[in-house]
Design an enzyme around this catalytic site. Structure first.
Site, PDB file in Angstrom:
ATOM      1  N   GLY A 299      40.040  34.819  48.687  1.00  0.00           N
ATOM      2  CA  GLY A 299      39.994  35.086  47.267  1.00  0.00           C
ATOM      3  C   GLY A 299      41.220  34.492  46.607  1.00  0.00           C
ATOM      4  N   CYS A 300      41.086  34.095  45.344  1.00  0.00           N
ATOM      5  CA  CYS A 300      42.228  33.450  44.688  1.00  0.00           C
ATOM      6  C   CYS A 300      43.319  34.461  44.368  1.00  0.00           C
ATOM      7  CB  CYS A 300      41.797  32.659  43.464  1.00  0.00           C
ATOM      8  SG  CYS A 300      40.817  33.576  42.272  1.00  0.00           S
ATOM      9  N   ASN A 301      42.938  35.659  43.957  1.00  0.00           N
ATOM     10  CA  ASN A 301      43.942  36.704  43.784  1.00  0.00           C
ATOM     11  C   ASN A 301      44.589  37.034  45.124  1.00  0.00           C
ATOM     12  OD1 ASN A 301      43.937  37.541  40.997  1.00  0.00           O
ATOM     13  ND2 ASN A 301      41.885  38.334  41.309  1.00  0.00           N
TER      14      ASN A 301
END
Lengths: 341, 341, 341, 341
Positions: free
Chosen positions: C148-150
């Site tokens: 995930g980018c977060n």
């Protein structure tokens, strides 16, 4: 005496803008809010920014008790609007914000919008809602058709010039830059933040539908057929329309014609000659700023107009018209100053 | 009876916001606008969005005839403000929007701001201008110190919780996201559109000056020394501050404490538990939205507050305080609905 | 030797970003582009900014001739992705950019994503795609799960600190500010320009799904169960994620641990102690900037990380992993400098 | 063989853009970076987004050892640039990005820029740097004058049409929408985020200086005096220029002329007739997209051109010219794909 109004299609941006302005209007109260697909929801759910207001929950149009309603604002798609407006009780005045009743000639409507008009009997009585140019008719009207927001912007720049005969009606080019809220709240890929921020592009090519409003009103003002070149561009901002109009005439005469025409208009500001307006200087307000700047080539002039598409271009205009129709002070509730920055 | 006010430092953003709100205030009129460096200019030149208003031209502070002025808003840099406010005639009440009078203890001021206080005799009478928490003192005050906009946001989230004793005063973390208008209108490379749009970064590191306001007010409310971790971030938007506060306590008790504290406050909205506010839902208004969301780990809670830094965080707050000081309805002129979009 | 790749789900933003980076990659060529709903369209129609490239038209997954394809990037919704990836021919390596294969424990996946995993046999072989932390496993893997980018942003800030034992694993708070492109290209009301520009708000409350990635990786690094408080906020910008992490430990030791861990990493930049990163300084690039700033209270430290969610947080990471899996130089095609402004 | 270049005025946006592109240029290396007022600073201090690059610190022009420098890019104000360029050693080729050497006739320069030219002996040898139109001259030149970014945009739309004789040279109207980075990095009130975001306005009225470039190049192409109406508008975006040109002629002939002229140009894309470009589709790249859309009125046509003002409009163009001057592949380092979103 306080008037009671209803908003049909209250869950879109023009609906929200109507409520925002009405929140501090001294003479109107909101009696009903309709939004068929969001019926049952509270305004806090649909528009959290309005949650401090004491407002009725959203209902369907059929659920409204119209007995106490003086006037309805209809903010629906144009075809639907014709049908819904046709069913309003006779005592309810109406301002329709869609394109449903703007064009006097139903065949012209059919040509531009591709459908037969669904409320011909109402169309013939509808008044075009450009307040400053149809003030008396609007005051007497039962049904007023709100103008297109692009259309209004161009008309504030051009209509007085055609009426005064100070420009060549065959040489009008309108380039416009429009904020994205004009496209409404419907979820479309092309209106996502990532698709419209940080850049611009023209849209509505080759000929945008609102051109039909220019044809109608400009031809009437000039007393001859007028066709303009109109090219709208999407601007990466929420609100605001700038019209950059290229015309032929004498800059002094053009500025004088605008200054004379708008001298007594409370919402129309003509800038000193040589100055141009900015959309951010009218944001959130019912004001329109107009400017005239000569080109270096004699006889060529740029006329600029800037307004807020949701306010003066739509919901503010609608309330101005409602004030006229309900016998209130035309400026009531509308003197909110622009918000900058 | 209409009160007459002056704005000193009228050419900045808080000055513009004062004028915007006062444009529709029923009980105040603007008697003088001061801006030393722009003295001689009209408001149309400094703020074209206000050009429709009938306002006096900008003058220097020395040029003002104070005889008819009831109250002055000072929107100047903090050191200058202390000097200018000290010279106001005795009959003129004052609300200072700078950091010049916020800190009760001059030695604390000197520590954080690096200069000796220039108006010590006024400092001891100044009231901290958080309207909802110093209402009675403000109503009696001659000089009120407007709060920092970050400070106000954090206090709306936290102050009632410390007073009620429902959170651990040693475990408070405040992350804030602030619009760029909070940095003012001075031309700085770091505030150019290209430098702040399309991204974010923390600023004011390692310790932002406004931390001193938290120290003062939080310690007072808790009855013990309270030190928080405060990290402001620049948000690529013009207006708005969001405070995301991390606290320790029981989410139900926290929500209940906020709901009880703000139940009768016209500008403070406590959202249903589990909901968080958005800055765009208070933009352009004097409202503050507060929300409480429990973390999955028991005893850890997030408290959010959102307000408009130029309105409730600065100029709106100032007018609310002026209403109190001048014996007017506290909400007069301040019920403008938020502007969305 | 040039490797041939396919992109499944090429019409979304991560697809576009893969193509953008691959346009100047020296060792990869695009053999197939899939997008079921837009099959038949050219890339010029779907992404006009890529129209200068000589690319195959979009096809359905079933239409691809996989014989010459070395590796596929799957950029699909997580459930669909499990099904599609399961059907790829055995010789085709795969990097899945969805959440479909990130969680090692299928019961954890089911808990957070609400559905049973649809490709359990692949899940057990999938490697978590954080290149800098699973480099060797990725080089040997047949299936890599993009993070995930977060999640990636938080891990760059925190993982080395847990491994080095320099922070308290029970006291980690992550506030993140994420650009809107992370929400993808699907048309949703909440992602319209008017809904997300000019303001911020937290989202994914009370607990965002990506928390599960933190649980998995942080617990593994710490050798004990670690649960963090994670609160993402939507930032009015297209690209970029900033992680503001609050931790407990010694600032010098924390900075030293990060500096040591990233000393040889080509894409990880540790700023001088006391400095914080900005998302706009990594925009469009595969770099991550990390900063450490002590709080005034001893033992409390803020660790910041900034990356571009579409690049290092997703498609750039994917290409870095593909370089590893295909035996290419890990940095091939990825040294594009950030774009500012 | 790798060429070594210097950048004079490296701390502005065009300097940053030169470095960004050169970071992945295969045949050029940066030998010196000059910025008089920021001399002594590292690139990490001036442009943190470039901190991963191994670059020399900033020095004054006088400190440069020119012996190993093949070519200098000068990105300075125009008057200063004339003086600095005049002092470069004879072996150093130069591309000047300012307006200092664009106008062939020094008296025309003096008229538009208000100062006497300070390097007349160089002016007579300078070549106008529109790569696609002066390719051979540029390849032989010692000094090339980079074009204005507005000028370049308008020329890509119009120059081939004047050369081909397919439009009326007396009827050309150019409305342009320009990103704010074109105004540079100098701190000016008018370029603050709060002043330019969320709205638009025309600037450079009544006649913008870059009009002089149109006069020069359009007249030359048409073989007669050509004067256009040029009105630039500031767009609330960092990068990008859109030219909306109104011309008279046959749409088919116009489209054909553009298609023929740009058929072999690697950076010029002519869209299918009836389509218009968007600035965000060329952002960060050296491409220019051109479109032709007929008006409903016969003989009236809109020609659109879109490019990135910092790339193709300035630094990308400069590197394209440097490639030509240094005998490199014209496209070397310039095939970076546009960044969207």
């Amino acid at each position: 005496m306080t008037k009671t109004i209803a908003i049909i299609g209250a869950s879109g941006y023009t609906g929200a803008e109507l409520i925002r302005i009405l929140a501090t209007h001294p003479d109107m109260r909101i009696g009903a809010l309709c939004a068929d697909r969001k019926a049952g929801m509270t305004i806090a759910q649909v528009f959290p920014h309005l949650r401090h207001l004491d407002l009725p929950a959203l209902v369907t149009v059929d659920e409204v008790d119209w007995s106490g309603i003086d006037l309805a604002f209809a903010a629906l798609p144009h075809g639907t609007s014709q049908e819904v407006v046709a069913k309003l009780p006779p005592h309810v005045k109406c301002i329709d914000l869609s394109a449903g009743f703007r064009l006097r000639d139903p065949s012209v409507y059919e040509k531009w919008y591709g459908d037969a008009h669904r409320a011909l009997h109402l169309q013939e009585k509808a008044v075009y809602g450009l307040s400053e140019f149809y003030r008396d008719e609007i005051a007497q009207a039962h049904l007023v058709a709100g103008t297109g927001c692009n259309a209004a912007t161009g008309m504030f720049a051009i209509l007085p010039l055609l009426s005064a005969g100070v420009i060549d009606p065959d040489e009008i080019i309108l380039d416009m830059f429009c904020g994205v809220s004009g496209a409404g709240r419907a979820a479309k890929e092309g209106m996502l933040h990532s698709e419209v921020s940080e850049g611009t592009h023209p849209y509505g090519l080759p000929v945008h539908r609102h051109t039909s409003e220019f044809d109608q009103e400009f031809s009437k003002a000039a007393g001859q057929k007028v066709e303009v070149t109109f090219t709208p561009h999407l601007m990466p901002a929420n609100r605001g329309i700038l019209c950059t109009a290229h015309v032929r005439g004498d800059a002094d005469a053009i500025h004088a014609a605008l200054a004379a025409r708008y001298a007594d208009e409370p919402f129309c500001v003509v800038l000193p000659q040589g100055e141009a307006p900015a959309t951010r200087h009218v944001r959130g307000s019912n004001f329109v700023h107009v400017g005239v700047v000569a080109d270096r080539r004699a006889g060529r002039v740029r006329v600029f107009a800037a307004l807020d598409n949701l306010a003066k271009g739509s919901s503010g205009q609608a309330i101005q018209n409602a004030n006229l129709m309900l016998g209130l002070d035309e400026t009531a509730g509308l003197m909110l100053a622009p918000m900058f920055p």
